[in-house]
Design a protein around this motif. Structure first.
Motif, PDB file in Angstrom:
ATOM      1  N   PRO A   2       0.653  -1.243   0.042  1.00  0.00           N
ATOM      2  CA  PRO A   2      -0.032  -0.038  -0.088  1.00  0.00           C
ATOM      3  C   PRO A   2       0.937   1.140  -0.137  1.00  0.00           C
ATOM      4  O   PRO A   2       1.919   1.299   0.388  1.00  0.00           O
ATOM      5  N   ASP A   3       0.206   2.502  -0.317  1.00  0.00           N
ATOM      6  CA  ASP A   3       0.864   3.775  -0.270  1.00  0.00           C
ATOM      7  C   ASP A   3       1.425   3.949   1.100  1.00  0.00           C
ATOM      8  O   ASP A   3       2.195   4.486   1.555  1.00  0.00           O
ATOM      9  N   ALA A   4       0.199   3.830   1.889  1.00  0.00           N
ATOM     10  CA  ALA A   4       0.171   4.217   3.348  1.00  0.00           C
ATOM     11  C   ALA A   4      -0.056   3.237   4.209  1.00  0.00           C
ATOM     12  O   ALA A   4      -1.080   2.231   4.043  1.00  0.00           O
ATOM     13  N   VAL A   5       0.412   2.846   5.426  1.00  0.00           N
ATOM     14  CA  VAL A   5       0.219   1.988   6.425  1.00  0.00           C
ATOM     15  C   VAL A   5      -0.226   2.959   7.715  1.00  0.00           C
ATOM     16  O   VAL A   5       0.552   3.836   8.116  1.00  0.00           O
ATOM     17  N   VAL A   6      -1.427   2.472   8.339  1.00  0.00           N
ATOM     18  CA  VAL A   6      -1.856   3.503   9.225  1.00  0.00           C
ATOM     19  C   VAL A   6      -1.929   2.296  10.522  1.00  0.00           C
ATOM     20  O   VAL A   6      -2.749   1.285  10.576  1.00  0.00           O
ATOM     21  N   ILE A   7      -1.315   2.680  11.862  1.00  0.00           N
ATOM     22  CA  ILE A   7      -1.532   2.144  12.812  1.00  0.00           C
ATOM     23  C   ILE A   7      -2.511   2.457  13.758  1.00  0.00           C
ATOM     24  O   ILE A   7      -2.321   3.589  14.354  1.00  0.00           O
ATOM     25  N   GLY A   8      -3.308   1.542  13.987  1.00  0.00           N
ATOM     26  CA  GLY A   8      -4.523   1.950  14.848  1.00  0.00           C
ATOM     27  C   GLY A   8      -5.795   2.406  14.278  1.00  0.00           C
ATOM     28  O   GLY A   8      -5.586   3.203  13.313  1.00  0.00           O
ATOM     29  N   ALA A   9      -6.810   1.640  14.326  1.00  0.00           N
ATOM     30  CA  ALA A   9      -8.018   1.984  13.750  1.00  0.00           C
ATOM     31  C   ALA A   9      -8.963   2.651  14.719  1.00  0.00           C
ATOM     32  O   ALA A   9     -10.327   2.475  14.917  1.00  0.00           O
ATOM     33  N   GLY A  10      -8.473   3.682  15.573  1.00  0.00           N
ATOM     34  CA  GLY A  10      -9.180   4.640  16.407  1.00  0.00           C
ATOM     35  C   GLY A  10      -9.840   5.724  15.465  1.00  0.00           C
ATOM     36  O   GLY A  10      -9.490   5.679  14.280  1.00  0.00           O
ATOM     37  N   GLU A  28      -3.636   0.733   4.216  1.00  0.00           N
ATOM     38  CA  GLU A  28      -3.984  -0.453   5.007  1.00  0.00           C
ATOM     39  C   GLU A  28      -3.944   0.017   6.453  1.00  0.00           C
ATOM     40  O   GLU A  28      -3.007   0.663   6.795  1.00  0.00           O
ATOM     41  N   VAL A  29      -5.006  -0.315   7.252  1.00  0.00           N
ATOM     42  CA  VAL A  29      -5.120   0.030   8.728  1.00  0.00           C
ATOM     43  C   VAL A  29      -4.921  -1.252   9.459  1.00  0.00           C
ATOM     44  O   VAL A  29      -5.747  -2.044   9.154  1.00  0.00           O
ATOM     45  N   LEU A  30      -4.000  -1.434  10.250  1.00  0.00           N
ATOM     46  CA  LEU A  30      -3.722  -2.402  11.210  1.00  0.00           C
ATOM     47  C   LEU A  30      -4.006  -2.006  12.679  1.00  0.00           C
ATOM     48  O   LEU A  30      -3.755  -1.209  13.361  1.00  0.00           O
ATOM     49  N   GLU A  31      -4.996  -2.796  13.169  1.00  0.00           N
ATOM     50  CA  GLU A  31      -5.682  -2.753  14.498  1.00  0.00           C
ATOM     51  C   GLU A  31      -5.432  -3.838  15.444  1.00  0.00           C
ATOM     52  O   GLU A  31      -5.654  -5.112  15.059  1.00  0.00           O
ATOM     53  N   GLY A 249      -7.203  -7.420  14.814  1.00  0.00           N
ATOM     54  CA  GLY A 249      -6.215  -8.562  15.468  1.00  0.00           C
ATOM     55  C   GLY A 249      -5.041  -8.479  14.985  1.00  0.00           C
ATOM     56  O   GLY A 249      -4.286  -9.701  15.012  1.00  0.00           O
ATOM     57  N   GLU A 250      -4.334  -7.453  14.331  1.00  0.00           N
ATOM     58  CA  GLU A 250      -3.089  -7.412  13.691  1.00  0.00           C
ATOM     59  C   GLU A 250      -2.227  -6.060  14.617  1.00  0.00           C
ATOM     60  O   GLU A 250      -2.293  -5.261  14.317  1.00  0.00           O
ATOM     61  N   ARG A 251      -1.448  -6.846  15.752  1.00  0.00           N
ATOM     62  CA  ARG A 251      -0.471  -5.913  16.450  1.00  0.00           C
ATOM     63  C   ARG A 251       0.771  -5.538  15.683  1.00  0.00           C
ATOM     64  O   ARG A 251       1.380  -6.514  15.178  1.00  0.00           O
ATOM     65  N   VAL A 252       0.980  -4.164  15.723  1.00  0.00           N
ATOM     66  CA  VAL A 252       2.391  -3.673  15.016  1.00  0.00           C
ATOM     67  C   VAL A 252       3.389  -3.979  16.105  1.00  0.00           C
ATOM     68  O   VAL A 252       3.142  -3.181  17.033  1.00  0.00           O
ATOM     69  N   ALA A 253       4.237  -4.677  15.640  1.00  0.00           N
ATOM     70  CA  ALA A 253       5.528  -4.718  16.749  1.00  0.00           C
ATOM     71  C   ALA A 253       6.535  -3.655  16.391  1.00  0.00           C
ATOM     72  O   ALA A 253       7.070  -3.368  17.451  1.00  0.00           O
ATOM     73  N   SER A 254       6.878  -3.165  15.151  1.00  0.00           N
ATOM     74  CA  SER A 254       7.897  -2.396  15.192  1.00  0.00           C
ATOM     75  C   SER A 254       7.791  -1.515  13.595  1.00  0.00           C
ATOM     76  O   SER A 254       7.012  -1.944  12.909  1.00  0.00           O
ATOM     77  N   ALA A 262      10.944   5.648   7.081  1.00  0.00           N
ATOM     78  CA  ALA A 262       9.717   4.633   7.491  1.00  0.00           C
ATOM     79  C   ALA A 262       9.562   4.101   6.183  1.00  0.00           C
ATOM     80  O   ALA A 262       9.037   4.636   5.228  1.00  0.00           O
ATOM     81  N   ALA A 263       9.782   2.638   6.136  1.00  0.00           N
ATOM     82  CA  ALA A 263       9.758   1.790   5.044  1.00  0.00           C
ATOM     83  C   ALA A 263       8.400   1.102   5.210  1.00  0.00           C
ATOM     84  O   ALA A 263       7.965   0.274   4.217  1.00  0.00           O
ATOM     85  N   GLY A 264       7.744   0.830   6.222  1.00  0.00           N
ATOM     86  CA  GLY A 264       6.665   0.174   6.458  1.00  0.00           C
ATOM     87  C   GLY A 264       6.548  -0.541   7.986  1.00  0.00           C
ATOM     88  O   GLY A 264       7.300   0.280   8.839  1.00  0.00           O
ATOM     89  N   VAL A 265       6.095  -1.568   8.464  1.00  0.00           N
ATOM     90  CA  VAL A 265       5.891  -1.845   9.662  1.00  0.00           C
ATOM     91  C   VAL A 265       6.333  -3.663   9.773  1.00  0.00           C
ATOM     92  O   VAL A 265       6.085  -4.150   8.859  1.00  0.00           O
ATOM     93  N   VAL A 266       6.468  -4.078  10.620  1.00  0.00           N
ATOM     94  CA  VAL A 266       6.467  -5.425  11.325  1.00  0.00           C
ATOM     95  C   VAL A 266       5.460  -5.816  12.110  1.00  0.00           C
ATOM     96  O   VAL A 266       5.105  -5.264  13.282  1.00  0.00           O
ATOM     97  N   THR A 267       4.640  -6.791  11.864  1.00  0.00           N
ATOM     98  CA  THR A 267       3.500  -7.218  12.831  1.00  0.00           C
ATOM     99  C   THR A 267       4.097  -8.322  14.021  1.00  0.00           C
ATOM    100  O   THR A 267       5.081  -8.817  13.912  1.00  0.00           O
ATOM    101  N   ALA A 268       3.237  -8.367  15.040  1.00  0.00           N
ATOM    102  CA  ALA A 268       3.687  -9.285  15.977  1.00  0.00           C
ATOM    103  C   ALA A 268       3.697 -10.622  15.451  1.00  0.00           C
ATOM    104  O   ALA A 268       4.513 -11.563  15.977  1.00  0.00           O
ATOM    105  N   GLY A 269       3.056 -10.919  14.417  1.00  0.00           N
ATOM    106  CA  GLY A 269       3.089 -12.433  13.943  1.00  0.00           C
ATOM    107  C   GLY A 269       4.231 -12.398  12.956  1.00  0.00           C
ATOM    108  O   GLY A 269       4.493 -13.578  12.366  1.00  0.00           O
ATOM    109  N   GLY A 270       5.072 -11.433  12.721  1.00  0.00           N
ATOM    110  CA  GLY A 270       6.370 -11.498  11.994  1.00  0.00           C
ATOM    111  C   GLY A 270       6.193 -10.936  10.365  1.00  0.00           C
ATOM    112  O   GLY A 270       6.973 -11.073   9.617  1.00  0.00           O
ATOM    113  N   GLU A 271       4.837 -10.574  10.124  1.00  0.00           N
ATOM    114  CA  GLU A 271       4.616 -10.385   8.794  1.00  0.00           C
ATOM    115  C   GLU A 271       5.316  -8.707   8.585  1.00  0.00           C
ATOM    116  O   GLU A 271       5.080  -7.998   9.384  1.00  0.00           O
TER     117      GLU A 271
END
Length: 529
Positions: A2-10, A28-31, A249-254, A262-271
């Motif tokens: 995606p062009d942008a990743v948003v951390i948190g769906a508040g 893409e929004v990860l919550e 159900g997708e926690r962002v770990a870093s 910033a080039a993206g994120v890594v989820t708690a599941g390793g993605e």
């Protein structure tokens, strides 16, 4: 990718995603939680026949927000409802200060407290009508608010403008004493100031109390029909129609940082999820910088300043399913969506002073919501879906009450504090406890577990006090959504203009991402020394 990743769906994360999607970006929004909404959620967890808002409930800032207005959420089915009265503060002698839907009715009621207090309230509202729209635009745009600020400054140079500027800086106790001879108007302002963590003696508490009271007078304290989740559902629906995606159900770990970008994120599941253009974080400032980015990527000054970051008060909340309306002694409280309970302005001062000393208040200020009064769809006819919250210290040193509450918030302490809150309501509404069919306790630790942005229930994501606002929010030298990491933006209430459901931090972050070359390098230069 995606062009942008948003951390948190508040609400701020969803507003940011919508603004980016409107500009043609893929988002893409990860919550972390299993459903979107952050602090804008509702359920039937107290009783299956009752809708209860889990966190926020009344939305004057949303009603006034130009950000949410532009999103046209009515097209997604969002509808608003109002209680017959906006706000009430009953007194033990049966009198009641009431913020009515119409200013003339509010003024008439306040005349009963002081012969000229109705005129004083009308004068306050007339000033609000003159400067309020520009003030809201200035508040909800990125700092510094150049255009709206210039319009507002021009109006402040007009007759009465300097007096207003002074009033905005006053402690709310002093503002109330200067404007009103009786207790009614003073209570309406001071109670509204304590919607944030501003004691009656705090600088700018007068300005915040005036802002919230005037928003209530001009826009009411509306609620979404069917529950707070309806506001979230409208934001999600709008985003998905524009191609955005929300993954729960997708926690962002870093946050992935490469070459200072910033080039993206890594989820708690390793993605690993890459972001072509930006990462926007609807998380608290400490969580973003310490947990998701890491100190090795940050200027040393910012790392040191985070040690001084101040949370707002912790929160303790109780939800109730009531078999009938709350039996208020003061009739003015019966039709009000929001009710403040405290023994006068002095009671508010004692409450805030105990929290400042680290004490659990013995006679807590209670903010109570009558949700079926505001929206009849919330529970069966003749009943009431209600809640109340109060504040406690982030770090508890002692209990000013009799129960020895320490902040462990085990079952005994939760039950004792809930009983203390109910006892306060019972003082002003004898027979209240007999109406309780079911209750749910949300202690500070519970609120944090349900929404990590609410650090022990810190509903504003950082103090509202002057020393952590504008260019000092969340730390000195920032004040905007840009961070020292290129392409990474702070999109939560930890950024200017702070707490409340209005979407401004999310919209500001999205606009900064769309125009990445702005003032942020100058504003962050101070963090690099």
């Amino acid at each position: 990718m995606p062009d942008a990743v948003v951390i948190g769906a508040g609400p701020n994360g969803l507003v940011a995603a919508n603004v980016l999607a409107d500009a043609g970006w893929s988002v893409e929004v990860l919550e972390t939680q299993d459903e979107p909404g952050g602090a804008v959620r509702s359920d039937r967890g107290v009783h299956p026949d009752y809708v209860s808002d889990l966190f926020s409930a009344f939305y004057p800032l949303a009603a006034a927000s130009p950000v949410l207005t532009r999103l046209d959420l009515a097209a997604e089915g969002l509808r608003w409802s109002h209680a017959p009265r906006v706000l009430a503060h009953p007194l033990s002698d049966g009198r009641c200060a009431v913020l009515e839907r119409q200013v003339r009715d509010t003024a008439t009621g306040l005349t009963g407290f002081g012969p000229h207090d109705g005129e004083a309230w009308q004068a306050m509202y007339d000033m609000w009508c003159r400067v309020g729209p520009d003030m809201v635009r200035a508040l909800f745009t990125p700092f510094p608010p150049v255009r709206a600020g210039l319009r507002l400054a021009a109006k402040l140079r007009a007759p009465g403008g300097l007096r207003l500027a002074r009033n905005l800086l006053l402690p709310v106790r002093r503002l109330g004493e200067e404007e009103f001879t009786g207790e009614g108007g003073r209570l309406l302002l001071a109670g509204c100031a304590l919607h944030a963590d501003l004691a009656p003696e705090s600088a700018v508490s007068g300005g915040f109390g005036w802002l919230m009271a005037m928003l209530g007078q001009s826009h009411g304290f509306p609620v979404p029909v069917g529950g707070a989740q309806a506001l979230t559902a409208a934001l999600v629906s709008r985003l998905e129609k524009r191609g955005g995606a929300v993954r729960c159900g997708e926690r962002v770990a870093s946050v992935v940082v490469r070459g200072g970008t910033a080039a993206g994120v890594v989820t708690a599941g390793g993605e690993t999820i890459g972001a072509r253009r930006a990462v926007l974080a609807d998380v608290s400032a400490p969580a973003l910088y310490r947990d998701l980015v890491g100190e090795e990527h940050l200027p040393s000054r910012l790392v040191r300043d985070l040690e001084r970051f101040q949370w707002d008060f912790a929160t303790f909340k109780v939800d109730w399913a009531l078999s009938g309306p709350v039996p208020w002694q003061a009739p003015g409280a019966a039709g009000s969506g929001t009710v403040h309970i405290a023994d006068g302005v002095d009671g508010l001062s004692r409450f805030a002073a105990e929290i400042a000393r680290g004490q659990v208040p013995g006679d807590p200020f209670v903010l109570l919501g009558q949700m079926t009064t505001a929206d009849p769809s919330r529970s069966p006819a003749g009943t009431e879906s209600a809640w109340a919250y109060t504040h406690v210290p982030q770090d508890i040193t002692s209990d000013a009450g009799p129960d020895g509450i320490t902040g462990r918030w085990d079952t005994r302490e939760q039950e004792a504090m809930a009983d203390r809150v109910e006892a306060q309501v019972e003082r002003y509404a004898p027979g209240f406890r007999a109406l309780i069919r079911a209750r749910r306790i949300l202690a500070p630790t519970t609120l944090q577990a349900m929404n990590e942005n609410l650090h022990l229930g810190a509903i504003n994501n950082g103090t509202t006090a002057l020393h952590q606002q504008a260019i000092f929010r969340p730390v000195p030298g920032t004040g905007r959504p840009e961070t020292p990491i290129k392409g990474l933006y702070l999109a939560s209430a930890a950024a200017h203009p702070g707490g409340g459901v209005h979407g401004a931090p999310g919209a500001n972050a999205a606009r900064a991402a769309l125009r990445p070359h702005g003032l942020h390098m100058l504003l962050h230069r101070a963090q690099r020394v």
